[in-house]
Design a protein around this motif. Sequence first.
Motif, PDB file in Angstrom:
ATOM      1  N   GLU A  97     -67.517  67.879  -5.072  1.00 60.63           N
ATOM      2  CA  GLU A  97     -68.670  67.825  -6.110  1.00 60.63           C
ATOM      3  C   GLU A  97     -69.046  66.249  -6.018  1.00 60.63           C
ATOM      4  O   GLU A  97     -70.331  66.078  -5.865  1.00 60.63           O
ATOM      5  CB  GLU A  97     -67.875  68.147  -7.169  1.00 60.63           C
ATOM      6  N   ARG A  98     -68.233  65.245  -5.734  1.00 62.33           N
ATOM      7  CA  ARG A  98     -68.549  63.880  -5.538  1.00 62.33           C
ATOM      8  C   ARG A  98     -69.848  63.922  -4.371  1.00 62.33           C
ATOM      9  O   ARG A  98     -70.829  63.013  -4.229  1.00 62.33           O
ATOM     10  CB  ARG A  98     -67.513  62.942  -5.337  1.00 62.33           C
ATOM     11  N   ARG A  99     -69.249  64.525  -3.296  1.00 63.05           N
ATOM     12  CA  ARG A  99     -69.828  64.346  -1.901  1.00 63.05           C
ATOM     13  C   ARG A  99     -71.412  65.076  -1.969  1.00 63.05           C
ATOM     14  O   ARG A  99     -72.500  64.695  -1.789  1.00 63.05           O
ATOM     15  CB  ARG A  99     -69.105  64.962  -0.816  1.00 63.05           C
ATOM     16  N   ARG A 100     -71.546  66.026  -2.970  1.00 64.12           N
ATOM     17  CA  ARG A 100     -72.838  66.982  -3.061  1.00 64.12           C
ATOM     18  C   ARG A 100     -73.469  65.769  -4.097  1.00 64.12           C
ATOM     19  O   ARG A 100     -75.080  65.627  -3.791  1.00 64.12           O
ATOM     20  CB  ARG A 100     -72.511  68.288  -3.951  1.00 64.12           C
ATOM     21  N   ALA A 101     -73.289  65.135  -4.829  1.00 64.21           N
ATOM     22  CA  ALA A 101     -74.163  64.171  -5.600  1.00 64.21           C
ATOM     23  C   ALA A 101     -74.536  63.135  -4.687  1.00 64.21           C
ATOM     24  O   ALA A 101     -75.766  62.688  -4.884  1.00 64.21           O
ATOM     25  CB  ALA A 101     -73.316  63.597  -6.801  1.00 64.21           C
ATOM     26  N   GLU A 102     -73.815  62.530  -3.820  1.00 66.15           N
ATOM     27  CA  GLU A 102     -74.012  61.580  -2.900  1.00 66.15           C
ATOM     28  C   GLU A 102     -74.955  62.130  -2.010  1.00 66.15           C
ATOM     29  O   GLU A 102     -76.161  61.316  -1.609  1.00 66.15           O
ATOM     30  CB  GLU A 102     -73.013  61.073  -2.383  1.00 66.15           C
ATOM     31  N   LEU A 103     -74.807  63.229  -1.525  1.00 62.44           N
ATOM     32  CA  LEU A 103     -75.931  63.855  -0.749  1.00 62.44           C
ATOM     33  C   LEU A 103     -76.992  64.326  -1.094  1.00 62.44           C
ATOM     34  O   LEU A 103     -78.225  64.012  -0.354  1.00 62.44           O
ATOM     35  CB  LEU A 103     -75.176  64.875  -0.008  1.00 62.44           C
ATOM     36  N   THR A 104     -77.193  64.515  -2.387  1.00 67.45           N
ATOM     37  CA  THR A 104     -78.419  64.900  -2.928  1.00 67.45           C
ATOM     38  C   THR A 104     -79.238  63.571  -3.106  1.00 67.45           C
ATOM     39  O   THR A 104     -80.471  63.704  -3.004  1.00 67.45           O
ATOM     40  CB  THR A 104     -78.078  65.674  -4.354  1.00 67.45           C
ATOM     41  N   LYS A 105     -78.468  62.653  -3.733  1.00 67.99           N
ATOM     42  CA  LYS A 105     -79.061  61.106  -3.921  1.00 67.99           C
ATOM     43  C   LYS A 105     -79.821  60.793  -2.447  1.00 67.99           C
ATOM     44  O   LYS A 105     -81.069  60.311  -2.520  1.00 67.99           O
ATOM     45  CB  LYS A 105     -78.410  60.275  -4.555  1.00 67.99           C
ATOM     46  N   LEU A 106     -79.064  60.995  -1.487  1.00 69.99           N
ATOM     47  CA  LEU A 106     -79.421  60.601   0.109  1.00 69.99           C
ATOM     48  C   LEU A 106     -80.618  61.335   0.512  1.00 69.99           C
ATOM     49  O   LEU A 106     -81.630  60.650   0.744  1.00 69.99           O
ATOM     50  CB  LEU A 106     -78.210  60.985   0.997  1.00 69.99           C
ATOM     51  N   GLY A 107     -80.632  62.625   0.137  1.00 67.56           N
ATOM     52  CA  GLY A 107     -81.774  63.581   0.666  1.00 67.56           C
ATOM     53  C   GLY A 107     -82.970  63.193  -0.301  1.00 67.56           C
ATOM     54  O   GLY A 107     -84.127  63.090   0.299  1.00 67.56           O
ATOM     55  N   GLN A 108     -82.722  62.784  -1.485  1.00 69.15           N
ATOM     56  CA  GLN A 108     -83.922  62.260  -2.339  1.00 69.15           C
ATOM     57  C   GLN A 108     -84.535  60.958  -1.940  1.00 69.15           C
ATOM     58  O   GLN A 108     -85.640  60.608  -1.945  1.00 69.15           O
ATOM     59  CB  GLN A 108     -83.619  62.328  -3.689  1.00 69.15           C
ATOM     60  N   ASP A 109     -83.507  59.964  -1.790  1.00 71.80           N
ATOM     61  CA  ASP A 109     -84.039  58.701  -1.201  1.00 71.80           C
ATOM     62  C   ASP A 109     -84.626  58.756   0.054  1.00 71.80           C
ATOM     63  O   ASP A 109     -85.819  57.937   0.439  1.00 71.80           O
ATOM     64  CB  ASP A 109     -82.630  57.882  -1.081  1.00 71.80           C
ATOM     65  N   ILE A 110     -84.273  59.475   1.392  1.00 63.75           N
ATOM     66  CA  ILE A 110     -84.669  59.589   2.459  1.00 63.75           C
ATOM     67  C   ILE A 110     -86.071  60.392   2.519  1.00 63.75           C
ATOM     68  O   ILE A 110     -86.997  59.969   2.875  1.00 63.75           O
ATOM     69  CB  ILE A 110     -83.722  60.463   3.440  1.00 63.75           C
ATOM     70  N   SER A 111     -86.368  61.193   1.566  1.00 68.44           N
ATOM     71  CA  SER A 111     -87.440  61.940   1.323  1.00 68.44           C
ATOM     72  C   SER A 111     -88.666  61.171   0.948  1.00 68.44           C
ATOM     73  O   SER A 111     -89.469  60.913   1.204  1.00 68.44           O
ATOM     74  CB  SER A 111     -87.397  63.021   0.290  1.00 68.44           C
ATOM     75  N   ALA A 112     -88.290  60.066  -0.282  1.00 69.02           N
ATOM     76  CA  ALA A 112     -89.277  59.210  -0.647  1.00 69.02           C
ATOM     77  C   ALA A 112     -89.467  58.164   0.428  1.00 69.02           C
ATOM     78  O   ALA A 112     -90.630  57.906   0.608  1.00 69.02           O
ATOM     79  CB  ALA A 112     -88.437  58.179  -1.699  1.00 69.02           C
ATOM     80  N   GLU A 113     -88.367  57.721   1.337  1.00 71.39           N
ATOM     81  CA  GLU A 113     -88.673  56.859   2.427  1.00 71.39           C
ATOM     82  C   GLU A 113     -89.840  57.657   3.501  1.00 71.39           C
ATOM     83  O   GLU A 113     -90.705  56.616   3.992  1.00 71.39           O
ATOM     84  CB  GLU A 113     -87.213  56.465   3.096  1.00 71.39           C
ATOM     85  N   VAL A 114     -89.445  58.634   3.879  1.00 69.69           N
ATOM     86  CA  VAL A 114     -90.192  59.529   4.786  1.00 69.69           C
ATOM     87  C   VAL A 114     -91.856  59.686   4.218  1.00 69.69           C
ATOM     88  O   VAL A 114     -92.690  59.465   4.970  1.00 69.69           O
ATOM     89  CB  VAL A 114     -89.748  60.913   5.240  1.00 69.69           C
ATOM     90  N   LYS A 115     -91.807  60.053   2.826  1.00 70.15           N
ATOM     91  CA  LYS A 115     -93.021  60.163   2.427  1.00 70.15           C
ATOM     92  C   LYS A 115     -93.983  58.972   2.426  1.00 70.15           C
ATOM     93  O   LYS A 115     -95.124  58.627   2.854  1.00 70.15           O
ATOM     94  CB  LYS A 115     -93.074  60.660   1.005  1.00 70.15           C
ATOM     95  N   GLN A 116     -93.316  57.630   2.200  1.00 62.76           N
ATOM     96  CA  GLN A 116     -93.912  56.525   2.193  1.00 62.76           C
ATOM     97  C   GLN A 116     -94.323  55.973   3.638  1.00 62.76           C
ATOM     98  O   GLN A 116     -95.400  55.618   4.173  1.00 62.76           O
ATOM     99  CB  GLN A 116     -92.913  55.266   1.730  1.00 62.76           C
ATOM    100  N   SER A 117     -93.378  56.166   4.755  1.00 60.20           N
ATOM    101  CA  SER A 117     -93.662  55.660   6.029  1.00 60.20           C
ATOM    102  C   SER A 117     -94.379  56.821   6.939  1.00 60.20           C
ATOM    103  O   SER A 117     -95.184  56.400   7.968  1.00 60.20           O
ATOM    104  CB  SER A 117     -92.294  55.577   6.735  1.00 60.20           C
ATOM    105  N   GLY A 118     -94.212  58.111   6.359  1.00 57.68           N
ATOM    106  CA  GLY A 118     -95.007  59.135   7.137  1.00 57.68           C
ATOM    107  C   GLY A 118     -94.201  59.369   8.554  1.00 57.68           C
ATOM    108  O   GLY A 118     -94.871  60.003   9.619  1.00 57.68           O
ATOM    109  N   GLU A 119     -93.226  58.744   8.751  1.00 58.17           N
ATOM    110  CA  GLU A 119     -92.381  59.116  10.220  1.00 58.17           C
ATOM    111  C   GLU A 119     -91.193  59.775   9.760  1.00 58.17           C
ATOM    112  O   GLU A 119     -90.471  59.586   8.755  1.00 58.17           O
ATOM    113  CB  GLU A 119     -92.151  57.682  10.721  1.00 58.17           C
ATOM    114  N   ALA A 120     -90.813  60.803  10.896  1.00 54.67           N
ATOM    115  CA  ALA A 120     -89.657  61.532  10.814  1.00 54.67           C
ATOM    116  C   ALA A 120     -88.198  60.514  10.773  1.00 54.67           C
ATOM    117  O   ALA A 120     -88.518  59.496  11.329  1.00 54.67           O
ATOM    118  CB  ALA A 120     -89.366  62.323  12.008  1.00 54.67           C
ATOM    119  N   LYS A 121     -87.242  60.878  10.012  1.00 55.90           N
ATOM    120  CA  LYS A 121     -85.993  60.075  10.111  1.00 55.90           C
ATOM    121  C   LYS A 121     -84.823  60.752  10.283  1.00 55.90           C
ATOM    122  O   LYS A 121     -84.618  61.813   9.425  1.00 55.90           O
ATOM    123  CB  LYS A 121     -86.084  59.426   8.722  1.00 55.90           C
ATOM    124  N   PRO A 122     -84.075  60.440  11.485  1.00 53.57           N
ATOM    125  CA  PRO A 122     -82.842  61.253  11.678  1.00 53.57           C
ATOM    126  C   PRO A 122     -81.684  60.556  10.550  1.00 53.57           C
ATOM    127  O   PRO A 122     -81.508  59.503  10.372  1.00 53.57           O
ATOM    128  CB  PRO A 122     -82.539  60.916  13.277  1.00 53.57           C
TER     129      PRO A 122
END
Length: 161
Positions: A97-122
Amino acid sequence: MSQTDTTEVDVQALEQEGEIAADYIEGLLDIGDYDGDIDMDVEGERAVVAVVGGALDELVGKRGEVLEALQELTRLAVHRQTGNRTRLMLDIGGYRERRRAELTKLGQDISAEVKQSGEAKPLAPMTPFERKIVHDAVAAAGLRSESEGEEPERYVVVHPS
């Protein structure tokens, strides 16, 4: 048989998987002299067994490695008794459950970063459970992601839309 009957049979089968898994985990806890209470549930199309209590960190291990191994052993025990493959999920000490919350936030943060940069992110390598959570968060943000690499080094790459 109606659709409702099929669903009821599936829930009963999942509850049976949960009971078999709980018995197996209880045996392991006894052998290792760990104190923990076992909760069983059915979420979606899988049985979920959770061990709650104190001093369970050793059963989670570094990055959930021990938890993953225990989950696989528990799935094998269920398969052995039912003859059916199971998607049973095991959680110990609330780690997933803790990991799910952390990874959901990671996914949201990376999505925002990729939207801004326009570049794929591994991202760093993750377990299938972890990758699924990131994929779901990325999809909810309106972007595309895919898994690349081979286990155990498989990872998510987030792409601009």
